[in-house]
Design a protein around this motif. Sequence first.
Motif, PDB file in Angstrom:
ATOM      1  N   ARG A 205      57.018  57.517-105.627  1.00 57.94           N
ATOM      2  CA  ARG A 205      56.838  56.077-105.439  1.00 57.94           C
ATOM      3  C   ARG A 205      55.371  55.655-105.458  1.00 57.94           C
ATOM      4  O   ARG A 205      55.056  54.501-105.733  1.00 57.94           O
ATOM      5  CB  ARG A 205      57.485  55.631-104.123  1.00 57.94           C
ATOM      6  N   ASP A 230      62.946  61.281-100.499  1.00 58.91           N
ATOM      7  CA  ASP A 230      62.933  59.914 -99.987  1.00 58.91           C
ATOM      8  C   ASP A 230      64.321  59.494 -99.504  1.00 58.91           C
ATOM      9  O   ASP A 230      64.460  58.792 -98.492  1.00 58.91           O
ATOM     10  CB  ASP A 230      62.460  58.938-101.066  1.00 58.91           C
ATOM     11  N   THR A 239      66.616  54.032-101.915  1.00 57.24           N
ATOM     12  CA  THR A 239      65.645  54.858-102.641  1.00 57.24           C
ATOM     13  C   THR A 239      65.682  54.572-104.135  1.00 57.24           C
ATOM     14  O   THR A 239      64.636  54.366-104.769  1.00 57.24           O
ATOM     15  CB  THR A 239      65.903  56.352-102.378  1.00 57.24           C
ATOM     16  N   ALA A 242      64.143  51.364-104.797  1.00 56.76           N
ATOM     17  CA  ALA A 242      62.688  51.408-104.666  1.00 56.76           C
ATOM     18  C   ALA A 242      62.036  51.947-105.935  1.00 56.76           C
ATOM     19  O   ALA A 242      61.012  51.422-106.399  1.00 56.76           O
ATOM     20  CB  ALA A 242      62.293  52.259-103.467  1.00 56.76           C
ATOM     21  N   TYR A 243      62.637  52.984-106.530  1.00 57.72           N
ATOM     22  CA  TYR A 243      62.084  53.540-107.770  1.00 57.72           C
ATOM     23  C   TYR A 243      62.269  52.565-108.929  1.00 57.72           C
ATOM     24  O   TYR A 243      61.374  52.431-109.782  1.00 57.72           O
ATOM     25  CB  TYR A 243      62.720  54.899-108.075  1.00 57.72           C
ATOM     26  N   CYS A 246      59.507  50.237-108.676  1.00 55.52           N
ATOM     27  CA  CYS A 246      58.250  50.773-109.216  1.00 55.52           C
ATOM     28  C   CYS A 246      58.188  50.583-110.727  1.00 55.52           C
ATOM     29  O   CYS A 246      57.140  50.230-111.284  1.00 55.52           O
ATOM     30  CB  CYS A 246      58.127  52.263-108.882  1.00 55.52           C
TER      31      CYS A 246
END
Length: 255
Positions: A205, A230, A239, A242-243, A246
């Motif tokens: 991340r 994570d 998770t 979240a990626y 990114c």
Amino acid sequence: MTCQLSVNVNKVALVRNTRHLGIPSVTRAAELCLAAGAHGITVHPRPDERHVRAHDVHDLAALLKAWPGREYNIEGNPTHNLMAFIEAVRPDQSTFVPDSVEQFTSDHGWNLADAAVRQRLRPLIAQAQAAGSRVSLFMDPEPQLMPLARELGADRVELYTEPYAAAWATGDAAARAASLQRYAAAAQAALDAGLAVNAGHDLNRDNLTPFLRAVPGVAEVSIGHALIADALEMGYDATVKAYLGCISAALATAG
């Protein structure tokens, strides 16, 4: 530009293999990642089955049939056990990795400057493609080797990103910039040769967004160790999202 996220579930299998209870479930982990928006699932079935086992490869293939449009990527050394899986499962993508049987983890790309290596790979690439699988070669960021990958018939290269992750972890701005420049040059050489570009190994991340901002045309990132680590704290859904965030941040910057 679009970039897909493929989740490597090897580390889920590693934890499961420490007991004989079948938990955590590799297929359940994959299903949760797909439900969270992951574009695909990656496995690296090694001959010693220390991570995913043969039945996992088949179980995941069955699972992915219920997720049309999501990709199944099987990676490994085509001179070991990979080709049998490709023939049996016919994954969307086969990633050829030059690791040895006893190797702890993948730590280098194919040396296509070696004529013997090229001779060995050429028929295996053709065999995988005949089975309906796209072929990606795991490569160090060496621009001069990218045309050779294309000449062999590969569809993509996967840039081995551990050196980038190590440079990023130092916090040294010059080291980070130099590493990114190296990967950008390799990616551009691959694109110029007519190859699509994947990337993977130790992306996380913290370093993923800067990588995608600097390196042109990355079509897919394959992330396992950091993502699963994570997920132990955040859960699979948060998770994966979240990626994906990114990736979106990098694309927004590029746009």
